[in-house]
Design an enzyme around this catalytic site. Structure first.
Site, PDB file in Angstrom:
ATOM      1  N   CYS A   1     -81.723  -9.850  -6.450  1.00 57.45           N
ATOM      2  CA  CYS A   1     -81.834 -10.090  -4.641  1.00 57.45           C
ATOM      3  C   CYS A   1     -83.263 -10.963  -4.669  1.00 57.45           C
ATOM      4  O   CYS A   1     -84.041 -10.471  -5.068  1.00 57.45           O
ATOM      5  CB  CYS A   1     -81.420  -9.131  -3.934  1.00 57.45           C
TER       6      CYS A   1
ATOM      7  N   GLY B   1     -80.871 -14.246  -7.362  1.00 52.48           N
ATOM      8  CA  GLY B   1     -79.391 -14.000  -6.770  1.00 52.48           C
ATOM      9  C   GLY B   1     -78.325 -15.506  -5.549  1.00 52.48           C
ATOM     10  O   GLY B   1     -79.411 -15.995  -5.337  1.00 52.48           O
TER      11      GLY B   1
ATOM     12  N   ASN C   1     -84.130  -5.691  -0.879  1.00 48.58           N
ATOM     13  CA  ASN C   1     -83.819  -5.594  -2.239  1.00 48.58           C
ATOM     14  C   ASN C   1     -84.807  -4.532  -3.382  1.00 48.58           C
ATOM     15  O   ASN C   1     -85.761  -3.586  -3.205  1.00 48.58           O
ATOM     16  CB  ASN C   1     -84.974  -6.827  -3.386  1.00 48.58           C
ATOM     17  N   GLY C   2     -83.969  -4.261  -4.329  1.00 46.57           N
ATOM     18  CA  GLY C   2     -83.733  -2.900  -4.973  1.00 46.57           C
ATOM     19  C   GLY C   2     -83.196  -2.263  -5.149  1.00 46.57           C
ATOM     20  O   GLY C   2     -81.763  -2.859  -4.642  1.00 46.57           O
TER      21      GLY C   2
ATOM     22  N   CYS D   1     -92.180  -3.679 -12.380  1.00 41.33           N
ATOM     23  CA  CYS D   1     -91.228  -3.566 -12.584  1.00 41.33           C
ATOM     24  C   CYS D   1     -91.617  -4.831 -14.142  1.00 41.33           C
ATOM     25  O   CYS D   1     -91.301  -5.937 -13.646  1.00 41.33           O
ATOM     26  CB  CYS D   1     -90.072  -4.240 -12.122  1.00 41.33           C
TER      27      CYS D   1
ATOM     28  N   TYR E   1     -88.019 -11.638 -17.702  1.00 39.44           N
ATOM     29  CA  TYR E   1     -86.876 -12.405 -17.602  1.00 39.44           C
ATOM     30  C   TYR E   1     -86.966 -12.976 -15.533  1.00 39.44           C
ATOM     31  O   TYR E   1     -86.874 -14.259 -15.889  1.00 39.44           O
ATOM     32  CB  TYR E   1     -85.560 -11.613 -17.788  1.00 39.44           C
TER      33      TYR E   1
ATOM     34  N   CYS F   1     -81.017  -0.412 -16.304  1.00 42.61           N
ATOM     35  CA  CYS F   1     -82.050  -0.157 -15.281  1.00 42.61           C
ATOM     36  C   CYS F   1     -81.245   0.394 -13.757  1.00 42.61           C
ATOM     37  O   CYS F   1     -80.038   0.045 -13.753  1.00 42.61           O
ATOM     38  CB  CYS F   1     -82.961  -1.043 -14.714  1.00 42.61           C
TER      39      CYS F   1
HETATM   40  P1  AMP Z   1     -77.404 -11.738 -24.508  1.00 44.63           P
HETATM   41  O1  AMP Z   1     -77.647 -12.092 -25.808  1.00 44.63           O
HETATM   42  O2  AMP Z   1     -75.813 -11.508 -24.328  1.00 44.63           O
HETATM   43  O3  AMP Z   1     -77.344  -9.613 -24.987  1.00 44.63           O
HETATM   44  O4  AMP Z   1     -77.618 -12.323 -23.617  1.00 44.63           O
HETATM   45  C1  AMP Z   1     -79.160 -12.205 -23.560  1.00 44.63           C
HETATM   46  C2  AMP Z   1     -79.298 -12.930 -21.961  1.00 44.63           C
HETATM   47  O5  AMP Z   1     -79.212 -12.553 -21.483  1.00 44.63           O
HETATM   48  C3  AMP Z   1     -80.766 -13.463 -22.376  1.00 44.63           C
HETATM   49  O6  AMP Z   1     -80.874 -15.162 -22.671  1.00 44.63           O
HETATM   50  C4  AMP Z   1     -81.383 -13.278 -21.443  1.00 44.63           C
HETATM   51  O7  AMP Z   1     -82.513 -13.929 -20.055  1.00 44.63           O
HETATM   52  C5  AMP Z   1     -79.842 -12.747 -20.275  1.00 44.63           C
HETATM   53  N1  AMP Z   1     -80.577 -11.901 -19.143  1.00 44.63           N
HETATM   54  C6  AMP Z   1     -81.422 -10.457 -19.600  1.00 44.63           C
HETATM   55  N2  AMP Z   1     -80.618  -9.630 -18.329  1.00 44.63           N
HETATM   56  C7  AMP Z   1     -80.422 -10.579 -17.512  1.00 44.63           C
HETATM   57  C8  AMP Z   1     -79.617 -10.010 -16.111  1.00 44.63           C
HETATM   58  N3  AMP Z   1     -80.136  -8.523 -16.170  1.00 44.63           N
HETATM   59  N4  AMP Z   1     -78.614 -10.363 -15.856  1.00 44.63           N
HETATM   60  C9  AMP Z   1     -78.032 -11.475 -16.756  1.00 44.63           C
HETATM   61  N5  AMP Z   1     -78.561 -12.670 -17.483  1.00 44.63           N
HETATM   62  C10 AMP Z   1     -79.503 -11.783 -18.149  1.00 44.63           C
END
Ligand code: AMP
Length: 458
Positions: free
Chosen positions: A2, A28, A102-103, A238, A244, A384
């Site tokens: 968010c 989001g 947010n949080g 965080c 990411y 998380c």
């Molecule tokens: P996977 O290979 O299925 O483990 O997905 C890894 C990918 O998900 C990476 O490219 C990350 O950039 C992305 N990613 C990491 N955390 C999240 C998140 N919370 N929501 C959506 N995508 C994520």
């Protein structure tokens, strides 16, 4: 996840909130909303969809006033109804109020059960609605004191923007888990937003980050926001915002996100080198780390995986039967760059391993002779509870398998992660970070098995 924004004392408050939300769309994509206040009343427009689809001239004709707050929602599965869009608006004893959050509150269920026992009714599944109820139920005479009352009852991660008909209140939890910055608009008005990339679009000047445990009160009678330290700070920003989530052009608590990803990539090259001909990123999230890795290794870098930018989260989710298509919809390869080469493919994080498996296959199909996957973050072993959408521990591949076992599962010739120490040193050892996904230290409450954001079923 968010995004939140608050604009105070500015001529085009709702439009500025809109541009800020547009700049923070990555935080989001489920729904978006803006409420504005003109001193007499609060107006609200919120809908499911992307920022540019929701706000039109009709919306801006409703959103009058010099104060506006806004929100982009990233929802977890199963709770995508319009009821769960923010800001959350209510009429109560002292008038009207609107809240954007947010949080993630870790004691959401306890607080909600207690409120329900006392007869409260809820319209949404969001922890934000607890906040509105707690403010409404407080017996204090002034809104500011009711907010402080409410703050003693919530736990976890929160950045809040709260609007009355004439004032705006901004609060960052004492851990400072989610980012929140203060800036000044070209017309002298004020802006607070989750990420500074929104300031760049608004032409706003960055003033400072909102401090952990700080509350800012904006009111017409004072030219500057009034700052109060409502809680003793225990700063733990965080780490995942840097790995990411945040946009690379944002500066969070003094650190540029792109630069921190470069450093993580360089460190990864030191810790997990690979004997390869070419370094590729998984676009877009792995680009900065892959640049750092390539530089650290002294190996050429190519954007040999191309991303289709028109596949957003709004794209109709493929059914289970065509799930394999999902990555192909988004990513494709330039096989002439890949054929016959030993490839290092860099991503920012590994969660379930499903995307990675398909990317490795894609590279092998394009003729790569070897595929070595490198992840610019440590192994994610814990969900998380502070606002990053991670699946249950059972779905986290690193919670169950060693890197070698995962490499076999995803079909990679090798797999290496950044160490926890490498991450901490890349981010800078001058402060503590929230590393909960990696070390399971739930310092702000909650646990690996405690419920997530939207799973209360009372
Ligand atoms: P996977 O290979 O299925 O483990 O997905 C890894 C990918 O998900 C990476 O490219 C990350 O950039 C992305 N990613 C990491 N955390 C999240 C998140 N919370 N929501 C959506 N995508 C994520």
């Amino acid at each position: 996840m968010c995004a939140i924004v608050g604009i105070y004392d500015s001529e085009n408050a709702a439009k500025s909130a809109y541009y800020a939300l547009f700049a923070m769309q990555h935080r989001g994509q489920e729904s978006s909303g803006i409420s504005s206040a003109d001193g007499k009343k609060i107006n609200l427009v919120k809908k499911r969809g992307l920022v540019t689809d929701i706000f039109d001239e009709n919306a801006f004709s409703i959103l009058k006033g010099s104060c506006a707050i806004g929100h982009n929602r990233y929802s977890t599965a199963g709770n995508e109804s319009i009821f769960d869009a923010q800001p959350v608006f209510a009429k109560y004893k002292l008038g009207e109020i609107s809240v954007a959050h947010n949080g993630n509150l870790v004691n959401k269920n306890e607080v909600r059960s207690e409120l329900i026992d006392k007869g409260a009714i809820f319209q949404t599944g969001m922890d934000t609605e607890n906040i509105v109820h707690l403010i409404a139920k407080s017996q204090k005479d002034k809104l500011v004191d009711r907010i402080k009352d409410m703050l003693t009852k919530i736990e976890g991660a929160y950045c809040l923007v709260i609007q009355s008909r004439s004032k705006m209140f901004v609060i960052r939890d004492r851990f400072g888990i989610r980012p929140l910055s203060l800036g000044r608009l070209p017309d002298g008005g004020w802006v607070v937003a989750s990420e500074t990339c929104s300031f760049d679009l608004l032409g706003a000047t960055f003033i400072r980050d909102v401090r952990p445990g700080e509350m800012l009160t904006f009111r017409k009678s004072s030219p500057e926001p009034i700052s109060e330290q409502v809680f003793e700070p225990d700063f733990h920003p965080c780490a995942f915002e840097f790995i990411y989530f945040s946009r690379p052009d944002s500066i969070i608590d003094g650190t540029n996100v792109y630069e921190s990803r470069l450093v993580m990539g360089k460190r990864l090259a030191l810790e997990q080198p690979a004997d390869v001909d070419l370094v590729l990123p998984v676009p877009d999230s792995g680009v900065a780390a892959a640049r750092g890795f390539a530089e650290g290794m002294g190996v050429p870098f190519e954007m040999a995986i191309v991303r289709n930018h028109y596949v957003g989260r709004t794209f109709i989710e493929p059914t289970q039967a065509i799930r394999d298509l999902k990555v192909k919809l988004k990513l494709s390869t330039i096989s002439s760059l890949i054929k016959g080469k030993r490839i290092a493919i860099i991503d920012d994080s590994l969660v379930r391993g499903t995307t990675s498996k398909q990317i490795v296959k894609m590279l092998k199909d394009a003729g790569a002779s070897e595929v070595h996957m490198r992840i610019a973050a440590p192994e994610i072993k814990f969900p998380c509870r502070y606002g990053i959408d991670t699946p249950t521990q059972a779905e986290l591949i690193s919670a169950k398998y060693t890197p070698k076992e995962i490499a076999d599962k995803i079909g990679a010739d090798s797999l290496g992660f950044l160490s926890l120490e490498g991450l901490v040193e890349s981010l800078g050892k001058d402060r503590k970070y929230s590393l909960v996904s990696f070390d399971g230290n739930y310092f702000a409450g909650g646990s690996a098995s405690s419920p997530g954001c939207n799973d209360l079923d009372l």
